[in-house]
Design an enzyme around this catalytic site. Structure first.
Site, PDB file in Angstrom:
ATOM      1  N   SER A 178      27.514 -62.742  83.564  1.00 45.38           N
ATOM      2  CA  SER A 178      26.310 -61.918  83.485  1.00 45.38           C
ATOM      3  C   SER A 178      25.346 -62.270  84.609  1.00 45.38           C
ATOM      4  O   SER A 178      24.940 -63.423  84.763  1.00 45.38           O
ATOM      5  CB  SER A 178      25.626 -62.149  82.125  1.00 45.38           C
ATOM      6  N   GLN A 180      22.347 -61.260  84.683  1.00 44.65           N
ATOM      7  CA  GLN A 180      21.043 -61.555  84.075  1.00 44.65           C
ATOM      8  C   GLN A 180      20.938 -63.043  83.764  1.00 44.65           C
ATOM      9  O   GLN A 180      19.900 -63.672  83.988  1.00 44.65           O
ATOM     10  CB  GLN A 180      20.866 -60.740  82.786  1.00 44.65           C
ATOM     11  N   ASP A 326      28.024 -51.056  83.898  1.00 44.58           N
ATOM     12  CA  ASP A 326      27.103 -49.972  83.525  1.00 44.58           C
ATOM     13  C   ASP A 326      27.724 -48.587  83.726  1.00 44.58           C
ATOM     14  O   ASP A 326      27.190 -47.594  83.243  1.00 44.58           O
ATOM     15  CB  ASP A 326      25.810 -50.074  84.345  1.00 44.58           C
ATOM     16  N   LYS A 353      25.343 -53.962  74.413  1.00 43.53           N
ATOM     17  CA  LYS A 353      24.421 -53.323  75.361  1.00 43.53           C
ATOM     18  C   LYS A 353      23.353 -52.566  74.567  1.00 43.53           C
ATOM     19  O   LYS A 353      23.157 -52.838  73.388  1.00 43.53           O
ATOM     20  CB  LYS A 353      25.207 -52.400  76.308  1.00 43.53           C
ATOM     21  N   ARG A 357      28.405 -49.609  73.073  1.00 44.96           N
ATOM     22  CA  ARG A 357      28.887 -48.529  73.951  1.00 44.96           C
ATOM     23  C   ARG A 357      30.354 -48.182  73.728  1.00 44.96           C
ATOM     24  O   ARG A 357      30.771 -47.082  74.060  1.00 44.96           O
ATOM     25  CB  ARG A 357      28.632 -48.876  75.422  1.00 44.96           C
ATOM     26  N   ARG A 399      22.451 -44.538  79.067  1.00 45.80           N
ATOM     27  CA  ARG A 399      23.701 -44.265  79.804  1.00 45.80           C
ATOM     28  C   ARG A 399      24.661 -43.402  78.975  1.00 45.80           C
ATOM     29  O   ARG A 399      25.465 -42.657  79.531  1.00 45.80           O
ATOM     30  CB  ARG A 399      24.357 -45.564  80.253  1.00 45.80           C
TER      31      ARG A 399
HETATM   32  C1  S3P Z   1      22.008 -56.368  85.160  1.00 40.34           C
HETATM   33  C2  S3P Z   1      23.189 -56.951  84.795  1.00 40.34           C
HETATM   34  C3  S3P Z   1      24.100 -56.346  83.817  1.00 40.34           C
HETATM   35  C4  S3P Z   1      23.823 -54.878  83.631  1.00 40.34           C
HETATM   36  C5  S3P Z   1      22.375 -54.582  83.436  1.00 40.34           C
HETATM   37  C6  S3P Z   1      21.572 -55.066  84.636  1.00 40.34           C
HETATM   38  C7  S3P Z   1      21.167 -57.069  86.148  1.00 40.34           C
HETATM   39  O1  S3P Z   1      23.890 -56.989  82.578  1.00 40.34           O
HETATM   40  O2  S3P Z   1      24.556 -54.372  82.539  1.00 40.34           O
HETATM   41  O3  S3P Z   1      22.190 -53.187  83.293  1.00 40.34           O
HETATM   42  O4  S3P Z   1      20.238 -56.445  86.691  1.00 40.34           O
HETATM   43  O5  S3P Z   1      21.431 -58.243  86.411  1.00 40.34           O
HETATM   44  P1  S3P Z   1      24.640 -58.358  82.235  1.00 40.34           P
HETATM   45  O6  S3P Z   1      24.156 -59.360  83.214  1.00 40.34           O
HETATM   46  O7  S3P Z   1      24.232 -58.697  80.842  1.00 40.34           O
HETATM   47  O8  S3P Z   1      26.100 -58.036  82.340  1.00 40.34           O
END
Ligand code: S3P
Length: 439
Positions: A178, A180, A326, A353, A357, A399
């Site tokens: 991830s 994030q 995504d 998510k 999804r 989405r």
């Molecule tokens: C994102 C990472 C993804 C993605 C999200 C945005 C980011 O999530 O699905 O829409 O900006 O780093 P994950 O890191 O949980 O996979």
């Protein structure tokens, strides 16, 4: 833009979309959501002014700005997309007098928790009902190892109470792939003593790695790891955000599958960690071209030209999932209209998510008459499916609303998307752009 026909009818929160045989036009894709979140947060903890042009118009990025306001930052947005932020330094936030409301935005909550972990106060991060069902233990675990303390509902769900402290470095390999999580740790690393390292199992989007040096951070990047030196003051800078490739994806699939279509999408971010979707549809036989390739603030950008194509079908393997996570809902729609269908495995992340999804895609495709099988970690949709116009649900997920709006263009009669208003979470102008492309 003047409405020429009645093909898209908004009824409060539902939208009726009629099938379409021709799409033509040239549009600019609004600023990338992932990059906008990161730049706004980094600008706030830098010293001095940053300007960010083409900032995302998404409700999610506005949630980030609202949280920053509650922390004593005063982001100024001009002309809808031109953001100026006067940063207050690494620990210049004000103790918030209220809960920080991240709305629907997982990125806001997770990435900001990394910065809040190193502040000398306690804050509470919360959000809407969907966000309060999403797991946060993936950031709580590494940030706790750095010294922060957390409280959360059932030890993982928001509201999340973050007791910030003086952080120490870690070297950490997240169990979930991830971007994030990687970003939350690197943001905390900016405030920590020593050098903080994140080691990935498979690569994820690298916008944080690209942005950090532009704020003056000391980072080292190798293919599967990144490290940042803590407690080095950042400085403001000037940025232009590329168009969001995940938003462009809906128009790419529409352009490929509407029988007579040619679309040009201007200024799309084409970072190698975001183009797996484009490569995948090309491998299925999609006519997708990149033109005018250039770079903005270290991010590759170009125009995308897409023309009606016959798609073969294909399968998405687990290692590809993080790089097109995504785009999976819209790929499911493409799969149903391809020759051989689409299967995907190793995508259990989709269940946590903005909606589940996997369930949402399977329910809507089945409602349209497609043959589709739900798996724990993915789905299989048969190819050459005739799609029926019917009532479809967004499940409150932007989405899903956009993917099935595109499916409605390909159906044999009008379809109604219930809860369509949620497109504003990432792409408020989605329906008006779609309307402008119908000739
Ligand atoms: C994102 C990472 C993804 C993605 C999200 C945005 C980011 O999530 O699905 O829409 O900006 O780093 P994950 O890191 O949980 O996979």
């Amino acid at each position: 833009m003047v409405a020429k026909d009645q093909d898209i009818k908004p009824f409060e929160d539902k939208i009726q979309i009629s099938p379409c045989t021709k799409l033509r036009g040239s549009v600019s894709i609004p600023g990338d959501k992932s990059i906008s979140h990161r730049l706004a947060m980094l600008a706030s903890i830098a010293e001095g002014e940053s300007t960010i042009a083409n900032f995302s118009t998404s409700a999610d990025c506005h949630s980030t700005l609202e949280c920053l306001r509650a922390l004593g930052i005063d982001p100024v947005v001009r002309d809808g997309t031109h953001l100026t932020i006067l940063g207050r330094g690494l620990t210049g936030f004000r103790t918030p007098g209220q809960d920080l409301n991240a709305g629907n935005s997982g990125s806001t909550l997770r990435m900001l928790s990394g910065i809040l972990a190193g502040q000398p106060f306690t804050s509470i991060l919360s959000g809407d009902a969907s966000l309060c069902r999403r797991p946060m233990d993936r950031v709580m675990e590494p940030l706790s190892r750095m010294g922060a303390r957390f409280e959360a509902r059932e030890h993982k769900y928001p509201p999340l109470t973050v007791s910030g402290t003086s952080l120490r470095w870690i070297s950490y390999s997240p169990t979930v792939s991830s971007a994030q999580v990687k970003t939350a740790i690197l943001f905390a690393g900016l405030l920590a003593e020593g050098v903080t390292e994140v080691i990935e199992r498979v690569p994820t989007r690298n916008h944080t790695e690209i942005a950090l040096p532009q704020f003056g951070a000391a980072i080292e990047v190798s293919p599967l790891s990144v490290s940042v030196t803590g407690r080095k003051q950042l400085h403001g800078s000037e940025f232009i955000v590329p168009g969001d490739p995940s938003s462009a994806a809906f128009f790419v699939v529409a352009g490929l599958l509407v029988p007579d279509a040619e679309l040009t999408l201007h200024g799309v971010g084409l970072n190698p960690t975001r183009i797996e979707f484009f490569e995948f549809v090309r491998a299925m036989g999609g006519r997708v071209q990149f033109l005018n390739l250039r770079e903005q603030n270290g991010e590759p950008v170009g125009d995308v030209v897409v023309r009606s194509s016959e798609l073969e079908g294909g399968s998405i393997a687990p290692h590809q999932v993080p790089l097109l996570i995504d785009e999976i809902p819209i790929l499911a729609v493409a799969g149903a209209r391809s020759r051989k269908g689409l299967s995907i495995r190793g995508a259990q992340e989709l269940r946590v998510k903005e909606s589940d999804r996997i369930a949402a895609v399977v329910k809507n495709l089945a409602a349209m008459g497609a043959e589709v099988k739900e798996l724990d970690d993915g789905f299989e949709v048969k190819g050459n499916q005739r799609l029926r116009g019917t009532d479809l649900e967004s499940f409150g997920d932007h989405r899903i609303a956009m993917a099935f709006s595109v499916a409605a263009l390909l159906a044999d009669s009008p379809a109604v998307i219930h809860g369509a208003d949620c497109v504003k979470i990432s792409f408020p102008s989605f329906f008006s752009i779609l309307h402008s492309l119908r000739t």
